[in-house]
Design an enzyme around this catalytic site. Sequence first.
Site, PDB file in Angstrom:
ATOM      1  N   HIS A 496      61.635  23.479  24.742  1.00 33.66           N
ATOM      2  CA  HIS A 496      61.977  23.651  26.163  1.00 33.66           C
ATOM      3  C   HIS A 496      63.424  23.243  26.430  1.00 33.66           C
ATOM      4  O   HIS A 496      64.199  24.012  27.017  1.00 33.66           O
ATOM      5  CB  HIS A 496      61.029  22.806  27.016  1.00 33.66           C
ATOM      6  N   GLU A 497      63.780  22.045  26.034  1.00 36.69           N
ATOM      7  CA  GLU A 497      65.131  21.562  26.326  1.00 36.69           C
ATOM      8  C   GLU A 497      66.192  22.400  25.617  1.00 36.69           C
ATOM      9  O   GLU A 497      67.292  22.587  26.133  1.00 36.69           O
ATOM     10  CB  GLU A 497      65.261  20.080  25.953  1.00 36.69           C
ATOM     11  N   HIS A 500      67.278  25.220  27.717  1.00 33.82           N
ATOM     12  CA  HIS A 500      68.380  24.862  28.621  1.00 33.82           C
ATOM     13  C   HIS A 500      69.712  24.883  27.864  1.00 33.82           C
ATOM     14  O   HIS A 500      70.736  25.341  28.384  1.00 33.82           O
ATOM     15  CB  HIS A 500      68.161  23.457  29.185  1.00 33.82           C
ATOM     16  N   HIS A 503      71.042  28.266  27.451  1.00 34.11           N
ATOM     17  CA  HIS A 503      71.567  28.741  28.733  1.00 34.11           C
ATOM     18  C   HIS A 503      73.017  28.274  28.902  1.00 34.11           C
ATOM     19  O   HIS A 503      73.880  29.015  29.388  1.00 34.11           O
ATOM     20  CB  HIS A 503      70.689  28.203  29.857  1.00 34.11           C
TER      21      HIS A 503
END
Length: 708
Positions: A496-497, A500, A503
């Site tokens: 998940h991280e 980010h 991104h």
Amino acid sequence: MNRSHILAVAVTAAVANLAHAAPASLLPASNPFAKPSTLQFQYPAFDKIKNEDFAPAFEEGMRQQSLEIDAIANNKAAPTFDNTIVAMERSGLLLNRVSTIFYSLVGANTNPTLDALDKDLAPKLAAHSDKIRLNDKLFKRIQTLYDKRARLHLDPESAYLLERYHTDFVRAGAKLSAADKETLKAYNGKIAALQTQFSQNVLKEANASALVVDKREELAGMSDKAIDAAAALAKKDGLDGKFKVPVVNTTQQAPLSVLTNRATREKLLALSLARGSHGGDYDNRQVVLDLAKARAERAKLLGYPNHAAYMLEDQTAKTTDAVNNLLAEFAKPAVRNAKKEAAEIQKVIDADGGKFQATAYDWNYYTDKVRQARYAFDENQLRPYFEFNNVLVNGVFFAATKEYGITFKERHDLPVYNPDVRVFDVFDADGKQLAIFLHDPYARSNKRGGAWMNAYVGQNKLLGTHPVIANHLNIPKPAAGEPTLLTYDEVRTMFHEFGHALHGMFSNVKYPRFSGTRVPRDYVEFPSQVNEMWMAWPEVLANYAKHYQTGAAMPKELLDKVQASSKFNEGYRTTEYLAAAILDQKWHQLGAGQIPTDVLGFEATALHDAGVDFPLVPPRYRTTYFSHVFSGGYSAGYYGYLWAEKLDADTVEWFKEHGGLTRANGDRFRQMLLSRGGTMDAMDMYRNFRGRDAKIEPLLERRGLTGE
């Protein structure tokens, strides 16, 4: 996501650039913030930064940006996009340098000196931001450009930048009267100070609320190594002969899934639930009331019925009705499923001869037994196959290489703020370096709970900077020489991280205002949640899920059981999340005259009225330690995880429909979404990628909420 990101947006500061002619500096050259770092990609010179460097750098940074803003506002030349909007994008370089690193360290590696400075800075930085956003001359220049925007012939990103600046200033109070602006400044300073106090109380309370027991057998069920670590922690804190188990982050605590002593489980959960609400120096109840009132009063001054309405207007959800409807749509089926799961737990308790009714502190312990009974495996069978380095290099990085063609090389020459931090060069498919990536995996007493990403340097073409991105986790650190074996949830968090991080690393924008994850709060979790899909993708899982001692692949039968149990305990997971998201909305949909006097009483009523007051499933965060919304950037925005998951689940279906983990799919996702940052309306960006709005059915199916 952290406060450095929020601050950077608030003051429209850019990352450092030698080509920009800033005002003459009063900061000594010996201060490491006086000039941009000379390390590659302006990577922070952590080895040169001392506590005492921050305060003068902040002071000088605010002074310099004030001069820059005054020069823009008082420019006698007619306003142009370049001499006004672009000039603001170039302002605040020193302030952004120091604030980015300061708030990153406050979150990841704080100390009493930084905490004291944080408290002192909060109202000063709020006032500095107000000085910019409430500058009449500056806003007039922006308004002039905005009024004739159709005739400026700007490219789409520049046109959107002008629109965003106008919106930002209006929402910040630029159109208020002079008297109301002074009132607004007072609110902003008070809110900033209260948020900092809440955050510091949460960290200090977590350390003060640790479970301390006298006997080793009270921790039965924990591994010998974990118990030894509890003994070492107690000894370190002057409690020789005792055992200390820290309380961290969410309501439920990891040891609750293994502790066989029911009384110990009860004590541990009670300590967790009581944080910030049992008196003492770190009690957050009055802080919550004062903060809720100040936010509501500020919203009223700005023309909104409540803080939530103010915040949501600038998100993709837009209205409180839209958020309330989403949360309500999930509440009934989530609680219904949680009650079914509770019935299964009770059956196991009865079969074991337990003569008691299941409670919240029994849930995690017995849910593993239900899993064993239903799927013939428990979480501990997975951990030997989830060794940290294997997950990172052969899982997280491997998936990114397959999807995007990027590669990673660890380096050891760059300074770090803690020895556990690892640093990697990231190379694009063409071999050109794309970014530098820091990974900070372990929990520390001076590190806030949870997991987050931040950008030390954001990409943008205006200043020619490249991404320096960090992920922070809170994995318990094993004893020296022992492997770091992860839970399933910890593996999911790593993927998940890193979503980010991608991104931020794939950002390809012109202006700092739009860099990387500077998108609406209820959209920012979307790319990271999509990246979670690769953790269980067969090709990826087979590459990293190998026994840490033998190297043997996870047996297919165990993998099949993991896949079969994917919806297991979803009633619980959804209900605890919804309870927290609803509390966030209930607090922030209050008008200025509706603030209660009893925090816990209000919380209980709010959960009851929403139909999520199931005693066996307490909120993921209770009000008094809900840092996301009372000190972080998610006030009235915690719903955003579910809102973004709707987009995520629909996108996962797209990937499956188009062949899964392929470069073609990754390149499309990168080009149409990850690289765009905040350069256009987020939902338009999604529709361009998907060809339509997201459907909710994939999310309902994922969470097992489709049947009666």
